[in-house]
Design a protein around this motif. Structure first.
Motif, PDB file in Angstrom:
ATOM      1  N   SER A  69      -3.027   1.157  17.454  1.00 37.66           N
ATOM      2  CA  SER A  69      -2.184   0.778  18.673  1.00 37.66           C
ATOM      3  C   SER A  69      -1.445   2.065  19.243  1.00 37.66           C
ATOM      4  O   SER A  69      -0.882   1.848  20.121  1.00 37.66           O
ATOM      5  N   GLY A  70      -1.861   3.342  18.594  1.00 32.70           N
ATOM      6  CA  GLY A  70      -1.739   4.644  19.625  1.00 32.70           C
ATOM      7  C   GLY A  70      -0.384   5.063  19.357  1.00 32.70           C
ATOM      8  O   GLY A  70      -0.136   5.879  19.818  1.00 32.70           O
ATOM      9  N   ASN A  71       0.372   4.459  18.475  1.00 37.29           N
ATOM     10  CA  ASN A  71       1.917   5.105  18.206  1.00 37.29           C
ATOM     11  C   ASN A  71       2.176   5.071  16.935  1.00 37.29           C
ATOM     12  O   ASN A  71       1.281   4.511  16.162  1.00 37.29           O
ATOM     13  N   GLN A  72       3.227   5.405  16.404  1.00 40.45           N
ATOM     14  CA  GLN A  72       3.568   5.588  14.964  1.00 40.45           C
ATOM     15  C   GLN A  72       4.444   4.455  14.533  1.00 40.45           C
ATOM     16  O   GLN A  72       5.291   4.763  13.726  1.00 40.45           O
ATOM     17  N   ASP A  73       4.508   3.190  14.954  1.00 39.55           N
ATOM     18  CA  ASP A  73       5.043   2.120  14.670  1.00 39.55           C
ATOM     19  C   ASP A  73       5.553   2.016  13.388  1.00 39.55           C
ATOM     20  O   ASP A  73       6.567   1.732  12.688  1.00 39.55           O
ATOM     21  N   TRP A  74       4.573   1.908  12.360  1.00 38.32           N
ATOM     22  CA  TRP A  74       4.635   1.815  10.985  1.00 38.32           C
ATOM     23  C   TRP A  74       4.589   3.110  10.196  1.00 38.32           C
ATOM     24  O   TRP A  74       4.402   3.027   8.873  1.00 38.32           O
ATOM     25  N   ILE A  75       4.889   4.412  10.823  1.00 37.27           N
ATOM     26  CA  ILE A  75       4.910   5.508  10.048  1.00 37.27           C
ATOM     27  C   ILE A  75       3.615   5.937   9.757  1.00 37.27           C
ATOM     28  O   ILE A  75       3.227   7.138  10.156  1.00 37.27           O
ATOM     29  N   LEU A  76       2.708   5.266   9.418  1.00 35.40           N
ATOM     30  CA  LEU A  76       1.291   5.367   8.908  1.00 35.40           C
ATOM     31  C   LEU A  76       0.294   5.346  10.020  1.00 35.40           C
ATOM     32  O   LEU A  76       0.382   4.483  10.757  1.00 35.40           O
ATOM     33  N   GLU A  77      -0.692   6.327  10.186  1.00 36.87           N
ATOM     34  CA  GLU A  77      -1.888   6.332  11.090  1.00 36.87           C
ATOM     35  C   GLU A  77      -3.075   6.311  10.364  1.00 36.87           C
ATOM     36  O   GLU A  77      -3.998   5.728  10.920  1.00 36.87           O
ATOM     37  N   ARG A  78      -2.999   6.681   9.084  1.00 41.14           N
ATOM     38  CA  ARG A  78      -4.353   6.572   8.424  1.00 41.14           C
ATOM     39  C   ARG A  78      -4.057   6.181   6.997  1.00 41.14           C
ATOM     40  O   ARG A  78      -3.071   6.462   6.476  1.00 41.14           O
ATOM     41  N   VAL A  79      -5.171   5.506   6.377  1.00 43.55           N
ATOM     42  CA  VAL A  79      -5.159   4.985   4.867  1.00 43.55           C
ATOM     43  C   VAL A  79      -6.467   5.268   4.489  1.00 43.55           C
ATOM     44  O   VAL A  79      -7.382   5.040   4.923  1.00 43.55           O
ATOM     45  N   GLU A  80      -6.226   6.100   3.298  1.00 47.89           N
ATOM     46  CA  GLU A  80      -7.479   6.550   2.624  1.00 47.89           C
ATOM     47  C   GLU A  80      -8.413   5.519   2.010  1.00 47.89           C
ATOM     48  O   GLU A  80      -7.625   4.665   1.495  1.00 47.89           O
ATOM     49  N   LEU A  81      -9.641   5.583   1.803  1.00 44.30           N
ATOM     50  CA  LEU A  81     -10.550   4.745   1.195  1.00 44.30           C
ATOM     51  C   LEU A  81      -9.984   4.882  -0.351  1.00 44.30           C
ATOM     52  O   LEU A  81      -9.385   5.755  -0.910  1.00 44.30           O
ATOM     53  N   PRO A  82      -9.785   3.570  -0.966  1.00 43.54           N
ATOM     54  CA  PRO A  82      -9.193   3.258  -2.394  1.00 43.54           C
ATOM     55  C   PRO A  82     -10.297   4.073  -3.391  1.00 43.54           C
ATOM     56  O   PRO A  82      -9.967   4.410  -4.450  1.00 43.54           O
ATOM     57  N   SER A  83     -11.689   4.072  -3.145  1.00 48.14           N
ATOM     58  CA  SER A  83     -12.455   4.960  -3.931  1.00 48.14           C
ATOM     59  C   SER A  83     -13.051   5.963  -3.175  1.00 48.14           C
ATOM     60  O   SER A  83     -12.984   5.947  -2.020  1.00 48.14           O
ATOM     61  N   SER A  84     -13.865   6.860  -3.680  1.00 47.34           N
ATOM     62  CA  SER A  84     -14.368   8.055  -2.985  1.00 47.34           C
ATOM     63  C   SER A  84     -15.535   7.585  -2.027  1.00 47.34           C
ATOM     64  O   SER A  84     -16.022   8.334  -1.131  1.00 47.34           O
ATOM     65  N   ILE A  85     -16.354   6.547  -2.519  1.00 53.52           N
ATOM     66  CA  ILE A  85     -17.362   5.844  -1.826  1.00 53.52           C
ATOM     67  C   ILE A  85     -17.334   4.440  -1.617  1.00 53.52           C
ATOM     68  O   ILE A  85     -16.916   3.787  -2.591  1.00 53.52           O
ATOM     69  N   VAL A  86     -18.058   3.920  -0.598  1.00 56.35           N
ATOM     70  CA  VAL A  86     -17.990   2.510  -0.245  1.00 56.35           C
ATOM     71  C   VAL A  86     -19.576   2.429   0.060  1.00 56.35           C
ATOM     72  O   VAL A  86     -19.857   2.624   1.325  1.00 56.35           O
ATOM     73  N   GLU A  87     -20.552   1.996  -0.595  1.00 54.84           N
ATOM     74  CA  GLU A  87     -21.691   1.564  -0.352  1.00 54.84           C
ATOM     75  C   GLU A  87     -21.891   0.264   0.648  1.00 54.84           C
ATOM     76  O   GLU A  87     -21.274  -0.505   0.734  1.00 54.84           O
ATOM     77  N   PRO A  88     -22.882   0.602   1.359  1.00 56.06           N
ATOM     78  CA  PRO A  88     -23.371  -0.386   2.226  1.00 56.06           C
ATOM     79  C   PRO A  88     -23.257  -1.851   1.557  1.00 56.06           C
ATOM     80  O   PRO A  88     -23.751  -1.893   0.400  1.00 56.06           O
ATOM     81  N   GLY A  89     -22.661  -2.814   2.145  1.00 54.57           N
ATOM     82  CA  GLY A  89     -22.572  -4.285   1.401  1.00 54.57           C
ATOM     83  C   GLY A  89     -21.475  -4.490   0.500  1.00 54.57           C
ATOM     84  O   GLY A  89     -21.239  -5.531   0.439  1.00 54.57           O
ATOM     85  N   ALA A  90     -20.494  -3.550   0.346  1.00 53.77           N
ATOM     86  CA  ALA A  90     -19.591  -3.268  -0.356  1.00 53.77           C
ATOM     87  C   ALA A  90     -18.236  -3.899   0.387  1.00 53.77           C
ATOM     88  O   ALA A  90     -18.148  -3.646   1.607  1.00 53.77           O
ATOM     89  N   ILE A  91     -17.177  -4.647  -0.211  1.00 51.11           N
ATOM     90  CA  ILE A  91     -15.914  -5.031   0.348  1.00 51.11           C
ATOM     91  C   ILE A  91     -14.931  -4.068  -0.183  1.00 51.11           C
ATOM     92  O   ILE A  91     -14.983  -3.668  -1.407  1.00 51.11           O
ATOM     93  N   VAL A  92     -14.113  -3.688   0.765  1.00 49.22           N
ATOM     94  CA  VAL A  92     -13.241  -2.737   0.275  1.00 49.22           C
ATOM     95  C   VAL A  92     -11.609  -3.293   0.665  1.00 49.22           C
ATOM     96  O   VAL A  92     -11.694  -3.761   1.789  1.00 49.22           O
ATOM     97  N   LYS A  93     -10.757  -3.187  -0.371  1.00 49.52           N
ATOM     98  CA  LYS A  93      -9.534  -3.652   0.022  1.00 49.52           C
ATOM     99  C   LYS A  93      -8.586  -2.311   0.220  1.00 49.52           C
ATOM    100  O   LYS A  93      -8.432  -1.756  -0.930  1.00 49.52           O
ATOM    101  N   PHE A  94      -8.066  -2.299   1.414  1.00 43.99           N
ATOM    102  CA  PHE A  94      -6.930  -1.351   1.514  1.00 43.99           C
ATOM    103  C   PHE A  94      -5.702  -1.949   1.338  1.00 43.99           C
ATOM    104  O   PHE A  94      -5.162  -2.591   2.015  1.00 43.99           O
ATOM    105  N   ASP A  95      -5.100  -1.451   0.098  1.00 39.69           N
ATOM    106  CA  ASP A  95      -3.502  -2.119  -0.224  1.00 39.69           C
ATOM    107  C   ASP A  95      -2.751  -0.997   0.089  1.00 39.69           C
ATOM    108  O   ASP A  95      -2.843   0.258  -0.403  1.00 39.69           O
TER     109      ASP A  95
END
Length: 139
Positions: A69-95
């Motif tokens: 949304s272009g501003n810092q409403d939630w302080i956070l702008e980026r969330v890192e991947l929870p693991s170093s790689i996510v293969e094609p077909g994999a599901i990733v949950k960002f907590d």
């Protein structure tokens, strides 16, 4: 090719091919965010996406979940991947945790994948509008 007894039978030409998958692509799976929050308080949220492209998402190549949304409403702008790689077909949950804005109002909560320095890509999580109310003052 022919019709018989009210049925029409067609055949696809051999030149038709399945849609090719994109290098970088994502599909929305689910998300959880409170519909209302108290100003200045922290909340646990999550966004779950599936890697539907043909490229592996790697932290070393700047793949991240991004606030759209272009501003810092939630302080956070980026969330890192929870693991170093996510293969094609994999599901990733960002907590992750967000901090509600300090000013009461209604704020957009809208996230999607990016490869920083390259482009945003894939299906985004649905935009949610969160009502932020003032913190109750102590007597």
């Amino acid at each position: 090719i022919f019709d018989e007894d009210g049925w029409i039978v067609l055949k696809a030409e051999a030149v038709m091919q399945a849609t090719s998958r994109q290098n970088n692509d994502a599909a929305f799976v689910e998300q959880s965010v409170p519909a209302s929050m108290t100003a200045g308080q922290s909340y646990d949220v999550f966004v779950t996406l599936k890697n539907t492209g043909i490229r592996t998402w790697k932290t070393s190549e700047a793949y991240r979940l991004a606030y759209l949304s272009g501003n810092q409403d939630w302080i956070l702008e980026r969330v890192e991947l929870p693991s170093s790689i996510v293969e094609p077909g994999a599901i990733v949950k960002f907590d992750f945790k967000v901090k509600a804005p300090s000013t009461p109002g209604t704020y957009s909560f809208h996230w999607g994948m990016v490869q920083d320095g390259v482009a945003a890509f894939g299906e985004k999580a649905p935009q949610v509008w969160v009502k932020v109310t003032a913190a109750e003052s102590s007597p």
